[in-house]
Design a protein around this motif. Structure first.
Motif, PDB file in Angstrom:
ATOM      1  N   ASP A   1       1.667   5.765   9.220  1.00 48.19           N
ATOM      2  CA  ASP A   1       0.555   6.414   8.529  1.00 48.19           C
ATOM      3  C   ASP A   1      -0.745   5.630   8.691  1.00 48.19           C
ATOM      4  O   ASP A   1      -1.825   6.216   8.815  1.00 48.19           O
ATOM      5  CB  ASP A   1       0.885   6.562   7.044  1.00 48.19           C
ATOM      6  CG  ASP A   1       2.103   7.447   6.797  1.00 48.19           C
ATOM      7  OD1 ASP A   1       2.772   7.263   5.765  1.00 48.19           O
ATOM      8  OD2 ASP A   1       2.389   8.314   7.644  1.00 48.19           O
ATOM      9  N   TYR A   2      -0.630   4.325   8.660  1.00 49.62           N
ATOM     10  CA  TYR A   2      -1.812   3.471   8.755  1.00 49.62           C
ATOM     11  C   TYR A   2      -1.492   2.240   9.590  1.00 49.62           C
ATOM     12  O   TYR A   2      -0.376   1.715   9.513  1.00 49.62           O
ATOM     13  CB  TYR A   2      -2.275   3.035   7.349  1.00 49.62           C
ATOM     14  CG  TYR A   2      -2.584   4.181   6.427  1.00 49.62           C
ATOM     15  CD1 TYR A   2      -1.670   4.591   5.473  1.00 49.62           C
ATOM     16  CD2 TYR A   2      -3.803   4.847   6.511  1.00 49.62           C
ATOM     17  CE1 TYR A   2      -1.938   5.651   4.630  1.00 49.62           C
ATOM     18  CE2 TYR A   2      -4.087   5.909   5.662  1.00 49.62           C
ATOM     19  CZ  TYR A   2      -3.146   6.301   4.733  1.00 49.62           C
ATOM     20  OH  TYR A   2      -3.424   7.355   3.891  1.00 49.62           O
ATOM     21  N   TRP A   3      -2.505   1.791  10.320  1.00 48.09           N
ATOM     22  CA  TRP A   3      -2.390   0.607  11.180  1.00 48.09           C
ATOM     23  C   TRP A   3      -3.518  -0.368  10.880  1.00 48.09           C
ATOM     24  O   TRP A   3      -4.632   0.043  10.532  1.00 48.09           O
ATOM     25  CB  TRP A   3      -2.531   1.008  12.649  1.00 48.09           C
ATOM     26  CG  TRP A   3      -1.406   1.778  13.233  1.00 48.09           C
ATOM     27  CD1 TRP A   3      -1.152   3.115  13.084  1.00 48.09           C
ATOM     28  CD2 TRP A   3      -0.390   1.285  14.100  1.00 48.09           C
ATOM     29  NE1 TRP A   3      -0.034   3.468  13.804  1.00 48.09           N
ATOM     30  CE2 TRP A   3       0.446   2.368  14.445  1.00 48.09           C
ATOM     31  CE3 TRP A   3      -0.096   0.027  14.640  1.00 48.09           C
ATOM     32  CZ2 TRP A   3       1.556   2.228  15.289  1.00 48.09           C
ATOM     33  CZ3 TRP A   3       0.995  -0.110  15.478  1.00 48.09           C
ATOM     34  CH2 TRP A   3       1.817   0.978  15.793  1.00 48.09           C
TER      35      TRP A   3
ATOM     36  N   ARG B   1       4.261   3.132   6.717  1.00 42.48           N
ATOM     37  CA  ARG B   1       4.567   4.557   6.656  1.00 42.48           C
ATOM     38  C   ARG B   1       5.449   4.825   5.447  1.00 42.48           C
ATOM     39  O   ARG B   1       6.096   3.901   4.924  1.00 42.48           O
ATOM     40  CB  ARG B   1       5.256   5.045   7.924  1.00 42.48           C
ATOM     41  CG  ARG B   1       6.627   4.507   8.168  1.00 42.48           C
ATOM     42  CD  ARG B   1       7.178   4.978   9.527  1.00 42.48           C
ATOM     43  NE  ARG B   1       7.093   6.405   9.710  1.00 42.48           N
ATOM     44  CZ  ARG B   1       7.984   7.280   9.258  1.00 42.48           C
ATOM     45  NH1 ARG B   1       9.036   6.865   8.607  1.00 42.48           N
ATOM     46  NH2 ARG B   1       7.818   8.583   9.477  1.00 42.48           N
TER      47      ARG B   1
ATOM     48  N   GLN C   1      -6.156   0.607   4.018  1.00 39.07           N
ATOM     49  CA  GLN C   1      -6.626  -0.212   5.132  1.00 39.07           C
ATOM     50  C   GLN C   1      -5.787  -1.474   5.219  1.00 39.07           C
ATOM     51  O   GLN C   1      -5.430  -2.062   4.186  1.00 39.07           O
ATOM     52  CB  GLN C   1      -8.097  -0.562   4.951  1.00 39.07           C
ATOM     53  CG  GLN C   1      -9.021   0.648   5.043  1.00 39.07           C
ATOM     54  CD  GLN C   1     -10.482   0.286   4.941  1.00 39.07           C
ATOM     55  OE1 GLN C   1     -10.852  -0.563   4.132  1.00 39.07           O
ATOM     56  NE2 GLN C   1     -11.302   0.915   5.755  1.00 39.07           N
TER      57      GLN C   1
ATOM     58  N   GLN D   1      -7.962   5.836   1.067  1.00 38.72           N
ATOM     59  CA  GLN D   1      -7.632   5.462   2.435  1.00 38.72           C
ATOM     60  C   GLN D   1      -7.084   4.025   2.440  1.00 38.72           C
ATOM     61  O   GLN D   1      -7.780   3.085   2.068  1.00 38.72           O
ATOM     62  CB  GLN D   1      -8.866   5.546   3.321  1.00 38.72           C
ATOM     63  CG  GLN D   1      -8.645   5.151   4.762  1.00 38.72           C
ATOM     64  CD  GLN D   1      -7.994   6.265   5.556  1.00 38.72           C
ATOM     65  OE1 GLN D   1      -7.732   7.341   5.028  1.00 38.72           O
ATOM     66  NE2 GLN D   1      -7.708   6.002   6.810  1.00 38.72           N
TER      67      GLN D   1
END
Length: 125
Positions: free
Chosen positions: A113-115, A100, A3, A1
Motif C-alpha cells: 500500500d505504501y513505500w 500493506r 508516509q 496518507q
C-alpha cells in the motif's frame, strides 16, 4: 496518507551490522492487520523480500537471511528497525520499507500500500 522514511546508513564495512530504521507518519505501526516489511534490490537484480514485523509485533524473516537478521520496533517513536549482521558486499543495494494490509504476497512483490523512497546501502571496505 501514510508516509515511510528510511534512515541513511550509507557505507557499511564488511562484517559490521547494518541497522536501518523506518520512521512512519500518517498512521500507526500498531494499526490492526498491517504488516511492515523490509525489501531490497541488489544492483541489476529484482526485488527481494527481507522480512516483516506485524501490527502486533510478530516477525517473519526470509529463510536466506534469518540467521543473521532481526526486525524490532519502537511503538513510542512509530519506527521499526532492520538489523543485519555480518554484512558482505552481496548485501549492497537499495533498501525499502513498505507496508500493506495483510501479509506480503510472494508472487506480487510490488503489492504494498505504501513505500518509502528507499535508501542506498553500500558494503565495502
Amino acid at each position: 496518507q501514510v508516509q515511510l522514511q528510511e534512515s541513511c546508513p550509507g557505507l557499511v564495512k564488511p562484517s559490521q551490522t547494518l541497522s536501518l530504521t523506518c520512521t512512519v507518519s500518517g498512521g500507526s505501526i500498531t494499526t490492526d492487520y498491517y504488516y511492515w516489511s523490509w525489501i531490497r534490490q541488489a544492483p541489476g537484480k529484482g526485488l527481494e523480500w527481507i522480512g516483516y514485523i506485524t501490527y502486533s509485533g510478530s516477525t517473519n524473516y526470509s529463510p536466506s537471511l534469518q540467521s543473521r537478521m532481526s526486525i524490532s520496533r519502537d511503538t513510542s517513536k512509530n519506527q521499526f528497525t532492520l538489523h543485519l549482521r555480518d554484512v558482505t558486499p552481496a548485501d549492497t543495494g537499495s533498501y525499502y520499507c513498505a507496508t500493506r494490509n495483510g501479509p506480503p504476497i510472494p508472487t506480487a512483490p510490488l503489492n504494498y500500500d505504501y513505500w518509502g523512497q528507499g535508501t542506498q546501502v553500500t558494503v565495502s571496505s
